[in-house]
Design a protein around this motif. Structure first.
Motif, mmCIF file in Angstrom:
data_model
loop_
_atom_site.group_PDB
_atom_site.id
_atom_site.type_symbol
_atom_site.label_atom_id
_atom_site.label_comp_id
_atom_site.label_asym_id
_atom_site.label_seq_id
_atom_site.Cartn_x
_atom_site.Cartn_y
_atom_site.Cartn_z
ATOM 1 N N CYS A 163 72.361 26.081 27.889
ATOM 2 C CA CYS A 163 73.396 27.666 28.454
ATOM 3 C C CYS A 163 73.965 28.188 26.935
ATOM 4 O O CYS A 163 73.904 29.487 26.924
ATOM 5 N N ALA A 164 74.700 27.444 26.219
ATOM 6 C CA ALA A 164 75.313 27.692 24.998
ATOM 7 C C ALA A 164 74.410 27.912 23.975
ATOM 8 O O ALA A 164 74.641 29.267 23.315
ATOM 9 N N ILE A 165 73.406 27.636 23.665
ATOM 10 C CA ILE A 165 72.180 28.044 23.317
ATOM 11 C C ILE A 165 71.406 29.856 23.486
ATOM 12 O O ILE A 165 72.254 30.542 22.377
ATOM 13 N N ALA A 166 71.683 29.597 24.421
ATOM 14 C CA ALA A 166 71.095 30.910 25.353
ATOM 15 C C ALA A 166 71.967 32.066 24.982
ATOM 16 O O ALA A 166 71.617 33.198 24.597
ATOM 17 N N ALA A 167 73.445 31.596 25.007
ATOM 18 C CA ALA A 167 75.004 32.786 25.047
ATOM 19 C C ALA A 167 75.173 32.465 23.906
ATOM 20 O O ALA A 167 75.420 34.011 23.175
ATOM 21 N N TRP A 174 63.403 28.128 30.603
ATOM 22 C CA TRP A 174 63.082 26.931 29.233
ATOM 23 C C TRP A 174 64.046 25.714 29.490
ATOM 24 O O TRP A 174 63.394 24.177 29.330
ATOM 25 N N ALA A 175 65.154 25.858 30.592
ATOM 26 C CA ALA A 175 65.605 24.490 31.677
ATOM 27 C C ALA A 175 64.512 23.491 31.672
ATOM 28 O O ALA A 175 63.773 23.178 31.665
ATOM 29 N N ARG A 176 63.520 24.236 32.110
ATOM 30 C CA ARG A 176 62.065 23.496 33.008
ATOM 31 C C ARG A 176 61.245 23.342 31.948
ATOM 32 O O ARG A 176 61.114 22.121 32.546
ATOM 33 N N ALA A 177 60.913 24.288 31.579
ATOM 34 C CA ALA A 177 60.480 23.255 30.151
ATOM 35 C C ALA A 177 60.721 22.317 29.345
ATOM 36 O O ALA A 177 59.975 21.190 29.396
ATOM 37 N N ILE A 178 61.896 22.404 29.482
ATOM 38 C CA ILE A 178 62.964 20.883 29.197
ATOM 39 C C ILE A 178 62.931 19.704 29.108
ATOM 40 O O ILE A 178 61.918 18.725 28.844
ATOM 41 N N ALA A 179 62.649 19.720 30.699
ATOM 42 C CA ALA A 179 63.075 19.445 31.772
ATOM 43 C C ALA A 179 61.318 18.534 31.507
ATOM 44 O O ALA A 179 61.240 16.985 31.676
ATOM 45 N N SER A 180 60.383 18.778 31.522
ATOM 46 C CA SER A 180 59.003 18.841 31.978
ATOM 47 C C SER A 180 58.647 18.034 30.980
ATOM 48 O O SER A 180 57.832 17.662 31.013
ATOM 49 N N THR A 238 70.504 25.305 13.252
ATOM 50 C CA THR A 238 71.676 24.882 12.994
ATOM 51 C C THR A 238 73.488 25.138 13.744
ATOM 52 O O THR A 238 74.129 24.879 14.818
ATOM 53 N N GLU A 239 73.565 26.568 13.682
ATOM 54 C CA GLU A 239 74.499 27.857 14.784
ATOM 55 C C GLU A 239 74.128 27.102 15.967
ATOM 56 O O GLU A 239 75.207 26.951 16.146
ATOM 57 N N LEU A 240 73.140 26.965 16.377
ATOM 58 C CA LEU A 240 72.199 26.595 18.180
ATOM 59 C C LEU A 240 73.686 26.138 18.114
ATOM 60 O O LEU A 240 74.023 25.299 19.262
ATOM 61 N N GLU A 268 67.235 17.797 21.015
ATOM 62 C CA GLU A 268 66.953 17.933 19.085
ATOM 63 C C GLU A 268 66.370 19.231 18.357
ATOM 64 O O GLU A 268 65.874 19.716 18.480
ATOM 65 N N ARG A 269 66.412 19.579 17.095
ATOM 66 C CA ARG A 269 66.056 19.930 16.700
ATOM 67 C C ARG A 269 64.364 20.958 17.189
ATOM 68 O O ARG A 269 64.201 21.825 17.416
ATOM 69 N N GLU A 270 63.520 19.764 16.641
ATOM 70 C CA GLU A 270 62.588 20.339 17.012
ATOM 71 C C GLU A 270 62.291 20.526 17.873
ATOM 72 O O GLU A 270 61.486 20.941 18.604
ATOM 73 N N THR A 271 63.414 19.733 19.563
ATOM 74 C CA THR A 271 62.740 20.641 20.956
ATOM 75 C C THR A 271 62.882 22.160 20.417
ATOM 76 O O THR A 271 62.054 22.672 21.027
ATOM 77 N N ILE A 272 64.022 22.321 19.777
ATOM 78 C CA ILE A 272 64.522 23.745 20.012
ATOM 79 C C ILE A 272 63.637 24.703 19.647
ATOM 80 O O ILE A 272 62.513 25.329 20.322
ATOM 81 N N ARG A 273 62.852 24.520 18.334
ATOM 82 C CA ARG A 273 62.167 25.010 17.557
ATOM 83 C C ARG A 273 60.953 25.564 18.660
ATOM 84 O O ARG A 273 60.082 25.778 18.450
ATOM 85 N N ASN A 274 60.665 24.174 18.768
ATOM 86 C CA ASN A 274 59.413 23.710 19.794
ATOM 87 C C ASN A 274 58.840 24.720 21.055
ATOM 88 O O ASN A 274 58.051 25.121 21.854
ATOM 89 N N THR A 275 60.288 24.862 21.823
ATOM 90 C CA THR A 275 60.008 25.526 22.758
ATOM 91 C C THR A 275 60.794 26.979 22.891
ATOM 92 O O THR A 275 60.583 27.422 24.587
#
Length: 304
Positions: free
Chosen positions: A225-229, A248-254, A291-293, A264-271
Motif C-alpha cells: 500500500c505504501a508503494i502504491a501510494a 497486485w497483493a493477490r499476485a504477491i500472495a500467490s 529504491t524510493e518505493l 524484495e526488489r526483484e519481486t516488485i520489478r517482476n510483478t
C-alpha cells in the motif's frame, strides 16, 4: 440484511448497512454508509463518482449481495442506444408471424415480441427483492443516452411507443457510476443522490488488503500500500487504484509460500504488470524509483 424480503428500507439503520458491508469485506467510511442508507430509505438513484479502481462498481456488487438481490448491469460505452439499453423488437419472430399470416387483428408489436434489455428488465423484475441496477461508467455514453436515462431515474418507468408507459411495480435500487471523464448533465445529477469515492488513504487501503487478501503477511500488505501510494505521486498515465493494488497483493500472495514479512526488489520489478497497466508507466519504474518505493515502504513502518 438478507433474512426477509424487504418491503421497505425505512427501518434500516446505519449499523445494519455497516455490518452488511463488513460481512462482504467492503471497507466503507461513514459517508459511504450514510449515503447508501439514504438512497435505500428515500428510494433515490445513487450517482457514485471517483477515480477508476476506487470501488464504485464493487459498491453495487456488494449491495446486491448483502440484500440478496439480482445485480443487473448495464455497461455504458460510446454509441449506446435504446436497443441495447432498454428494449428491442424480435424482428425474426415478427417476420415469421407475418409470413405465417397470423391473426391479422393482432399486432407484431406486442409483449410476446419484446426483448428486454437491462433497463427494462430491472423495471419489470418480479423477484421477491428489488434488483440492483448498475449503470456503469455512464460518462462513457453519449449525451443522448443520458436523456434516455432520465425517465428511468426520475419515475422508474420507460415509454414504449407501441405499448405505452411501463412502470416498475417495485422500483429497482439504482447505482450510476462515473469515472468523471466528462461532465454529466445537471438533469441527471438532480435525479440522484451523490457520492464521491475518494482515493483510499494508506490506512484504508491496508485494511482493504487485510480483508481481501487475508493470506498475505500484514507487513507485506502495508508495504504494498505504501508503494502504491508513492507511485500515485508520479506523473503516470494511469495511476493504480485500489482494485489494482488488490490484484497486485493477490499476485504477491500467490508467489509466497513461506509467509516471510519481506518484499524484495526483484519481486516488485517482476510483478509491476499487476499494478501498472501502461507500458510507459512500467518503464518509468527504474532502479532509482524502485529504491524510493522501498524507502516509502520502510517509512510507512514496513520491514523491507
Amino acid at each position: 440484511m438478507t433474512d426477509e424480503p424487504p418491503a421497505t428500507f425505512a427501518d434500516l439503520t446505519e449499523s445494519d448497512v455497516r455490518s452488511a458491508f463488513a460481512a462482504e469485506d467492503y471497507v466503507a467510511e461513514d459517508e459511504i454508509v450514510t449515503t447508501v442508507l439514504l438512497a435505500l430509505r428515500l428510494g433515490k438513484p445513487l450517482l457514485v463518482e471517483g477515480e477508476p479502481g476506487a470501488g464504485k462498481t464493487e459498491l453495487a456488487k456488494v449491495l446486491a449481495s448483502t440484500l440478496g438481490s439480482e445485480l443487473i448491469r448495464l455497461q455504458c460505452y460510446e454509441g449506446l442506444t435504446a436497443e441495447h439499453a432498454l428494449y428491442e423488437w424480435n424482428y425474426t419472430k415478427q417476420l415469421l408471424a407475418v409470413q405465417r399470416g397470423d391473426d391479422p387483428e393482432s399486432s407484431v408489436f406486442a409483449e410476446e415480441y419484446l426483448l428486454e434489455r437491462p433497463l427494462l428488465r430491472a423495471l419489470r423484475s418480479d423477484a421477491d427483492r428489488p434488483p440492483v441496477l448498475l449503470v456503469d461508467e455512464v460518462d462513457r455514453a453519449d449525451d443522448e443516452f443520458e436523456a434516455l436515462l432520465l425517465e428511468v431515474l426520475s419515475d422508474f418507468q420507460v415509454s414504449v411507443p407501441e405499448l405505452g408507459t411501463i412502470s416498475a411495480a417495485r422500483p429497482p435500487i439504482v447505482i450510476v457510476t462515473s469515472n468523471r471523464t466528462r461532465a454529466l448533465s445537471d438533469a441527471l445529477k438532480r435525479r440522484c443522490l451523490y457520492l464521491y469515492v475518494e482515493p483510499p488513504s494508506l490506512e484504508k487501503e491496508t485494511a482493504i488488503l487485510r480483508r481481501k487478501v487475508p493470506q498475505l503477511d500484514a507487513t507485506v500488505a502495508a508495504d504494498l500500500c505504501a508503494i502504491a501510494a508513492r507511485l500515485r505521486e508520479e506523473p503516470l498515465r494511469k495511476p493504480p487504484g485500489a482494485a489494482e493494488t488488490i490484484d497486485w497483493a493477490r499476485a504477491i500472495a500467490s508467489l509466497r509460500d513461506d509467509g516471510d514479512g519481506t518484499l524484495e526488489r526483484e519481486t516488485i520489478r517482476n510483478t509491476l504488470g499487476c499494478l501498472l497497466k501502461a507500458g510507459e508507466d512500467v518503464n518509468r519504474v527504474d532502479d532509482a524509483l524502485v529504491t524510493e518505493l522501498l524507502e516509502a515502504a520502510e517509512r510507512a513502518g514496513g520491514d523491507v
